[in-house]
Design a protein around this motif. Structure first.
Motif, PDB file in Angstrom:
ATOM      1  N   ASN A 278     -17.506  16.745   6.793  1.00 47.83           N
ATOM      2  CA  ASN A 278     -17.225  17.991   6.695  1.00 47.83           C
ATOM      3  C   ASN A 278     -17.822  18.745   5.543  1.00 47.83           C
ATOM      4  O   ASN A 278     -17.357  19.247   4.644  1.00 47.83           O
ATOM      5  CB  ASN A 278     -15.630  18.511   6.692  1.00 47.83           C
TER       6      ASN A 278
ATOM      7  N   GLU B 162     -17.746  22.617   4.613  1.00 45.40           N
ATOM      8  CA  GLU B 162     -16.415  22.930   4.224  1.00 45.40           C
ATOM      9  C   GLU B 162     -16.091  22.518   2.792  1.00 45.40           C
ATOM     10  O   GLU B 162     -15.521  23.247   2.088  1.00 45.40           O
ATOM     11  CB  GLU B 162     -15.412  22.328   5.172  1.00 45.40           C
TER      12      GLU B 162
ATOM     13  N   GLU C   6     -15.834  24.754  -0.494  1.00 47.53           N
ATOM     14  CA  GLU C   6     -14.564  24.618  -1.582  1.00 47.53           C
ATOM     15  C   GLU C   6     -14.811  24.687  -2.988  1.00 47.53           C
ATOM     16  O   GLU C   6     -14.199  25.066  -3.744  1.00 47.53           O
ATOM     17  CB  GLU C   6     -13.513  23.455  -1.211  1.00 47.53           C
TER      18      GLU C   6
END
Length: 210
Positions: A197, A200, A204
Motif C-alpha cells: 500500500n 496510501e 499518510e
C-alpha cells in the motif's frame, strides 16, 4: 548441517548470506535456490561453494530431499506457493525440522484461495502442511497471528529481521550535528508488492514532504 531454502536470489538474500558469512561459520550450511534469474551478485567463494540451484521439482526431489532427510534443521525463507506444495505434502514428515521465516506475501496469498480451482487446491495443501511447521519467525508479530488464525498453527514464534540491503546500517551521524539539519530517509514497504500500500503510506506521511 543447516539448510536454507530460498525462492530465488534478490538483494535481501544477498544481504542475508553476506551477513551470515560475516558473523557465523557457514561451513555446515547449504543455501538452496529454486530459481536462478540471472543476478550477478558478488558472492565470496565460500558462499558460492555452499549454493545449490534446484529449479525443477524433479531436481528438488532428486537432489534436495535426500539432503533434508539428513539435515539437522532447515529454513523456509518465504513459504512456497505452487506445484511444489504437492512435494511438501508428500514429504510432510520432514517439516518437524523446519522453520518458516515469513516474508509477508507468503502469508497473505491465502486471500487468492477462492480465485481459481488451482488456488483452492494450493490452499488445501497449505492447510495440511503449515500446521506441521513447529517454528515460525517474523519481524511483524501480526503476520504470525494471521497464520495462527487462518491455518490453525500452534507454532512457536520467533522475532526476526533481515539485514536491510540499502546501506542504512552504514549511515553515521555525528553526535554534535544539529538534528534539524539531518536528512531523514524513510523506507515505504520492503518490496514493490502492491500489498505494501505504498500510495496510501505516502499520503499518510505527505506532511513530511519537505
Amino acid at each position: 548441517m543447516k539448510v536454507h531454502l530460498f525462492a530465488s536470489e534478490n538483494l535481501y538474500t544477498y544481504a542475508y548470506l553476506s551477513f551470515l558469512e560475516k558473523n557465523f561459520d557457514i561451513s555446515s550450511s547449504l543455501f538452496i535456490f529454486r530459481r536462478n534469474i540471472g543476478f550477478s551478485f558478488d558472492y565470496s567463494n565460500a558462499v558460492k561453494e555452499r549454493m545449490i540451484f534446484a529449479e525443477s521439482n524433479f531436481d528438488f526431489y532428486k537432489r534436495v530431499i535426500p539432503i533434508l532427510k539428513r539435515t539437522e534443521k532447515f529454513y523456509f525463507h518465504q513459504f512456497p506457493y505452487g506445484p511444489s506444495l504437492f512435494l511438501w505434502y508428500l514429504f510432510r514428515a520432514l517439516l518437524s525440522k523446519s522453520t518458516w521465516i515469513i516474508w509477508g506475501g507468503d502469508v497473505y496469498v491465502y486471500r487468492q484461495g477462492h480465485e481459481s480451482f488451482k488456488n483452492r487446491i494450493y490452499e488445501y495443501l497449505r492447510s495440511k502442511i503449515i500446521p506441521l511447521i513447529p517454528v515460525i519467525a517474523s519481524f511483524i508479530p501480526g503476520d504470525f497471528e494471521v497464520v495462527k488464525k487462518v491455518y490453525n498453527s500452534k507454532a512457536k514464534y520467533l522475532h526476526s529481521a533481515y539485514p536491510i540491503p540499502v546501506g542504512f546500517m552504514q549511515r553515521r551521524i555525528a553526535t554534535n550535528e544539529n538534528p534539524a539539519n539531518i536528512a531523514r530517509l524513510i523506507l515505504v514497504g520492503n518490496s514493490g508488492n502492491e500489498s505494501n500500500n505504498h500510495v496510501e503510506a505516502l499520503k499518510e506521511i505527505s506532511f513530511l514532504k519537505d
